[in-house]
Design an enzyme around this catalytic site. Structure first.
Site, PDB file in Angstrom:
ATOM      1  N   HIS A  67      28.026  51.479  42.235  1.00  0.00           N
ATOM      2  CA  HIS A  67      29.222  51.676  43.062  1.00  0.00           C
ATOM      3  C   HIS A  67      30.226  52.552  42.327  1.00  0.00           C
ATOM      4  O   HIS A  67      30.271  52.567  41.100  1.00  0.00           O
ATOM      5  CB  HIS A  67      29.868  50.336  43.424  1.00  0.00           C
TER       6      HIS A  67
ATOM      7  N   HIS B 291      34.327  53.372  41.979  1.00  0.00           N
ATOM      8  CA  HIS B 291      35.703  52.968  42.288  1.00  0.00           C
ATOM      9  C   HIS B 291      36.469  54.231  42.672  1.00  0.00           C
ATOM     10  O   HIS B 291      36.405  55.235  41.959  1.00  0.00           O
ATOM     11  CB  HIS B 291      36.394  52.371  41.059  1.00  0.00           C
TER      12      HIS B 291
HETATM   13  P1  5GP Z   1      32.685  46.804  38.168  1.00  0.00           P
HETATM   14  O1  5GP Z   1      33.456  46.240  37.004  1.00  0.00           O
HETATM   15  O2  5GP Z   1      31.342  46.146  38.330  1.00  0.00           O
HETATM   16  O3  5GP Z   1      32.617  48.300  38.110  1.00  0.00           O
HETATM   17  O4  5GP Z   1      33.560  46.486  39.438  1.00  0.00           O
HETATM   18  C1  5GP Z   1      33.321  45.448  40.330  1.00  0.00           C
HETATM   19  C2  5GP Z   1      34.498  45.384  41.279  1.00  0.00           C
HETATM   20  O5  5GP Z   1      34.140  44.558  42.364  1.00  0.00           O
HETATM   21  C3  5GP Z   1      35.775  44.762  40.654  1.00  0.00           C
HETATM   22  O6  5GP Z   1      36.825  45.717  40.710  1.00  0.00           O
HETATM   23  C4  5GP Z   1      36.053  43.546  41.516  1.00  0.00           C
HETATM   24  O7  5GP Z   1      37.423  43.369  41.806  1.00  0.00           O
HETATM   25  C5  5GP Z   1      35.265  43.853  42.784  1.00  0.00           C
HETATM   26  N1  5GP Z   1      34.771  42.662  43.479  1.00  0.00           N
HETATM   27  C6  5GP Z   1      34.147  41.591  42.924  1.00  0.00           C
HETATM   28  N2  5GP Z   1      33.787  40.706  43.869  1.00  0.00           N
HETATM   29  C7  5GP Z   1      34.189  41.234  45.043  1.00  0.00           C
HETATM   30  C8  5GP Z   1      34.097  40.777  46.395  1.00  0.00           C
HETATM   31  O8  5GP Z   1      33.573  39.707  46.710  1.00  0.00           O
HETATM   32  N3  5GP Z   1      34.622  41.586  47.356  1.00  0.00           N
HETATM   33  C9  5GP Z   1      35.225  42.784  47.047  1.00  0.00           C
HETATM   34  N4  5GP Z   1      35.715  43.492  48.073  1.00  0.00           N
HETATM   35  N5  5GP Z   1      35.316  43.240  45.796  1.00  0.00           N
HETATM   36  C10 5GP Z   1      34.810  42.476  44.799  1.00  0.00           C
END
Ligand code: 5GP
Ligand code: ZN
Length: 136
Positions: free
Chosen positions: A99, A101
């Site tokens: 994913h 951001h």
């Molecule tokens: P990563 O650190 O893996 O790049 O980012 C994961 C992102 O997913 C985090 O910014 C976190 O806030 C978001 N996130 C985690 N669980 C959920 C969820 O259940 N729904 C949504 N919309 N975002 C989530």
């Protein structure tokens, strides 16, 4: 992947504020935004990191990324945006499902990235460059 939060969101098993979806991707609001409108642009297929997706598929996946970014900038009244894509736990990746951001930005906002730039030592830059190009 049965235990993957993003796979569950894609299947509709967990609710999300959906902004866009097509056969390749889904874009939703991050549940804990670092700026209002912070969006997650998620691959519909489960790949753990960017390094795992086939090149052509990444091209198709990101086709709509500019369109979603433009909508975020316009819809939030921001002036620009950052794209961050974490790969691996050490990089801050919490959910091992590819994913991006998208973080809307404006001048003098409160978003901060804690970068501490360093300086290459003598010959270090060419050694590092060679080590990487040897692997391409
Ligand atoms: P990563 O650190 O893996 O790049 O980012 C994961 C992102 O997913 C985090 O910014 C976190 O806030 C978001 N996130 C985690 N669980 C959920 C969820 O259940 N729904 C949504 N919309 N975002 C989530
Ligand atoms: Zn997944």
């Amino acid at each position: 992947m049965p235990d993957c939060i993003f796979c569950k969101i894609i299947k509709g098993e967990i609710p999300a504020a959906k902004l866009y979806e097509d056969e390749r991707c889904i874009a939703i609001l991050d549940i804990n935004p670092i700026a209002l409108g912070h969006t997650l642009f998620i691959s519909r297929s489960h790949y753990a990191t960017l390094a795992d997706i086939p090149e052509k598929e990444l091209g198709l996946l990101t086709e709509k990324l500019p369109r979603v970014c433009r909508a975020i900038v316009k819809g939030t009244g921001s002036e620009g945006f950052n794209i961050i894509e974490n790969n691996g736990r050490c990089s801050g990746q919490i959910i091992p499902h590819l994913h991006f951001h998208i973080i809307p930005r404006r001048a003098n906002d409160e978003v901060r990235f804690n970068w501490s730039p360093r300086v290459y030592q003598k010959d270090e830059m060419s050694r590092v460059a060679q080590a990487i190009t040897d692997c391409l």
